[in-house]
Write an enzyme that holds these catalytic residues in place. Sequence first.
Site, short mmCIF file in Angstrom:
data_model
loop_
_atom_site.label_atom_id
_atom_site.label_comp_id
_atom_site.label_asym_id
_atom_site.label_seq_id
_atom_site.Cartn_x
_atom_site.Cartn_y
_atom_site.Cartn_z
N ASN A 1 0.85 -1.19 0.00
CA ASN A 1 0.00 0.00 0.00
C ASN A 1 0.89 1.24 0.00
OD1 ASN A 1 -1.94 1.98 0.37
ND2 ASN A 1 -2.23 1.53 2.55
N TRP A 2 0.96 1.90 -1.14
CA TRP A 2 1.84 3.06 -1.27
C TRP A 2 1.29 4.31 -0.59
CZ3 TRP A 2 4.43 3.42 -6.78
CH2 TRP A 2 5.25 2.30 -6.96
N LYS A 3 0.01 4.29 -0.23
CA LYS A 3 -0.64 5.47 0.36
C LYS A 3 -0.44 6.67 -0.59
CE LYS A 3 -0.15 3.47 4.92
NZ LYS A 3 0.00 3.70 6.37
N HIS B 1 -9.54 1.09 5.45
CA HIS B 1 -8.22 1.31 6.05
C HIS B 1 -8.37 2.29 7.20
CE1 HIS B 1 -4.06 2.66 6.51
NE2 HIS B 1 -3.70 1.56 5.88
N GLU C 1 -6.77 4.78 8.14
CA GLU C 1 -6.63 6.20 7.79
C GLU C 1 -7.91 6.73 7.14
OE1 GLU C 1 -1.86 5.53 7.29
OE2 GLU C 1 -3.08 5.83 5.50
N GLU D 1 -4.92 -4.66 10.90
CA GLU D 1 -3.90 -3.62 10.99
C GLU D 1 -4.10 -2.85 12.30
OE1 GLU D 1 -4.55 -0.73 7.86
OE2 GLU D 1 -6.49 -0.32 8.76
N GLY E 1 2.70 3.21 10.85
CA GLY E 1 3.47 4.43 10.70
C GLY E 1 4.11 4.94 11.97
N SER F 1 3.20 -2.13 10.18
CA SER F 1 4.65 -1.94 10.14
C SER F 1 5.39 -3.26 9.88
CB SER F 1 5.16 -1.29 11.43
OG SER F 1 4.67 0.03 11.55
N GLY G 1 3.07 -1.24 4.27
CA GLY G 1 3.04 0.20 4.03
C GLY G 1 4.37 0.74 3.56
N GLY G 2 5.12 1.37 4.47
CA GLY G 2 6.37 2.05 4.10
C GLY G 2 7.36 1.17 3.37
#
Length: 249
Positions: A9-11, A94, A96, A166, A172, A211, A232-233
């Site tokens: 997931n590149w967000k 999600h 967010e 999640e 994050g 993470s 994610g990251g």
Amino acid sequence: MPMPLIAGNWKMNGSLSLVETFGQALADADLPSRLEVALMVPFPYLESASRALAGTRAVLGAQTLSDQPAGAFTGEVSGEMLREVGATLVLVGHSERRTLFGEDDSAVLARVRRALEVGLTPVLCLGETLEERDDGRGETVVIGQLEAVLDALEAEQRHRLVIAYEPVWAIGTGRTATPEQAQAIHAALRRRLAAYDDGLAEKTQLLYGGSMKADNAAELLAQPDIDGGLVGGASLKIDDFLAICQSAG
């Protein structure tokens, strides 16, 4: 046992050059034979990513969708549009989206239904906040989010979902649920799925999404009820992402 799935997931990150880099790297990668890979890129990059991933094992996903098919909804993107540019998966619920954009359980359900109507696979995201976990309500919150969707679906529709746990407190922040903590929630989810349908519990992919990194993926993915990762990251770094993919094999 479900097929492992690693989804990146590149967000709101990335670039056209990064899309091309990932496409080339995934085309050349020697991935485990029993593995599914997906990339959820920002809307502007979907068509380019569809072309870049065409010669790879990876499939294309989007990060959300509207619950409406079309109309005067400036800034929204429909499921039909996502399908037209090659997406097959879409994130729904999600954390967010829930916390920053106010999507409650009813909004999540509407988007799940819309995804199913147009033939997209919803990746339903569930998770508790730090306050909810510290209050001892983590499992209750997560199961409640699951039931808010599954109770409203037909049996056949339930079999078309992917579930991603999640923990909000581990997204994050650099914090990660221990493998034991993650497994406990995944096991609870698997038990609840079995209450709907034994086949549902056996076949549904349960992803961990908090993470996950190259250096902790193997231990997390070794847990019996963790079938993959929503990354994610680390999904923005090709070497890290490929290392996580190798850990799932």
